[in-house]
Design an enzyme around this catalytic site. Structure first.
Site, PDB file in Angstrom:
ATOM      1  N   LYS A  74      51.451 -20.786   9.405  1.00 26.58           N
ATOM      2  CA  LYS A  74      50.349 -20.116   8.447  1.00 26.58           C
ATOM      3  C   LYS A  74      51.175 -19.112   7.485  1.00 26.58           C
ATOM      4  O   LYS A  74      50.717 -19.027   6.422  1.00 26.58           O
ATOM      5  CB  LYS A  74      49.470 -19.259   9.439  1.00 26.58           C
ATOM      6  CG  LYS A  74      48.624 -20.180  10.270  1.00 26.58           C
ATOM      7  CD  LYS A  74      47.473 -19.283  10.935  1.00 26.58           C
ATOM      8  CE  LYS A  74      46.696 -20.076  11.777  1.00 26.58           C
ATOM      9  NZ  LYS A  74      45.568 -19.133  12.567  1.00 26.58           N
ATOM     10  N   ASP A 110      40.214 -17.965   8.985  1.00 24.54           N
ATOM     11  CA  ASP A 110      40.245 -17.102  10.257  1.00 24.54           C
ATOM     12  C   ASP A 110      39.452 -15.701   9.897  1.00 24.54           C
ATOM     13  O   ASP A 110      38.970 -15.418  10.894  1.00 24.54           O
ATOM     14  CB  ASP A 110      41.642 -16.912  10.758  1.00 24.54           C
ATOM     15  CG  ASP A 110      42.526 -18.174  11.037  1.00 24.54           C
ATOM     16  OD1 ASP A 110      41.444 -18.906  11.697  1.00 24.54           O
ATOM     17  OD2 ASP A 110      43.447 -18.115  11.229  1.00 24.54           O
TER      18      ASP A 110
END
Length: 295
Positions: A74, A110
């Protein structure tokens, strides 16, 4: 430009059990779309996380419309992108890449996924003092989401003090001085005592998954005046949630974050509005007996 067929995928390590393919393909089918969702597992391909840039370029050449990115890529993927959504830029972490107009644009769903889940599952939870376990990629996202939801102060606890300090500093830059602090695990008793009645605990480590069974903290630290929010979603019922309910805490499982972040990614990939509640129902059905974290 809207299309009827999409090719997307997920880059990460050990992603064989991921529910992302099923979530995206089911929702696409219900909307009359064709979605092929492919897993690009670093372990299966036999490349290190640092190869994420090469995988990104290959996916673009093969005509992918976008990619989800999960652990451990990420943060590593950021330097290989042409542009970042402001939220992803503030986090320094990306979990969704959209190929548009010849550019690779990074987003982070997220944050929005956790915020939507928390607002739905713990709408009246006090947020004056929040203690968060975990300062990794998922931890950065949920800490940003918690402060966006109006938390007064988030204290990030991590076994790696420098990682907690780095995240707290980033949060203070984004939200203002004093909104975040870093602490080591030995301070959990005093921190949770201070949060009792006016805050809660966010769990953002892998503990609770099959490969990492157990509790992330002693059950005796949980008290009825705390709420407990979990990031692990497979199983939905983690040992932490069982202990928290036994202690009288209000709880939130990780299913909502997983489903809502997928819904937000689906919107970015296809330009269509997903039915997030339907995707949450899919996830609940698919998680029976499985283990994992969002991704």
């Amino acid at each position: 430009m809207l299309k009827d067929s999409y090719l997307v995928g997920l880059i990460g390590s050990g992603i064989g059990p991921s529910l992302s393919p099923a979530l995206h393909e089911r929702e696409a089918g219900r909307q009359g779309l064709r979605c092929l969702y492919r897993l690009l597992d670093l372990d299966t391909i036999g490349v290190p996380p640092e190869a994420v840039g090469e995988l990104l370029r290959a996916a673009r050449l093969l005509g992918f419309d976008g990619l989800n990115i999960t652990h451990p890529c990420k943060r590593l993927v950021v330097e290989h992108l042409d542009a970042l959504h402001p939220r992803a830029e503030a986090l320094g972490a990306v979990n969704t890449v959209v190929f548009e107009g010849g550019r690779a644009v990074g987003h982070n769903t997220d944050v929005t996924g956790y915020a939507a889940s928390f607002a739905r599952g713990l709408p009246d939870a006090p947020l004056e003092r929040v203690v968060q376990l975990g300062a990794g990629g998922a931890g950065a996202a949920v800490a940003h989401a918690t402060l966006t939801l109006g938390a007064g102060r988030v204290t990030v606890v991590d076994a790696l003090p420098e990682r907690a300090a780095e995240l707290a500093a980033a949060l203070n830059r984004a939200f203002g001085p004093g909104r975040a602090a870093a602490a080591t695990p030995d301070r959990l008793p005093e921190l949770l005592t201070a949060a009792d009645g006016n805050g809660g605990l966010v769990h953002a480590t892998p503990t609770g998954m099959a490969a990492h069974p157990g509790l992330p903290l002693p059950a005796g630290l949980l008290r009825p005046g705390l709420w407990v929010a979990e990031v692990v979603y497979r199983p939905l019922e983690t040992e932490l949630l069982r202990a928290a309910r036994a202690a009288g805490c209000a709880t939130l499982d990780g299913g909502g974050m997983a489903a809502f972040q997928a819904a937000d990614a689906f919107r970015l990939f296809t330009g269509r509005e997903p039915d997030a509640a339907r995707m949450l129902a899919d996830l609940t059905e698919l998680t029976d007996g499985a283990v994992g974290v969002p991704g």
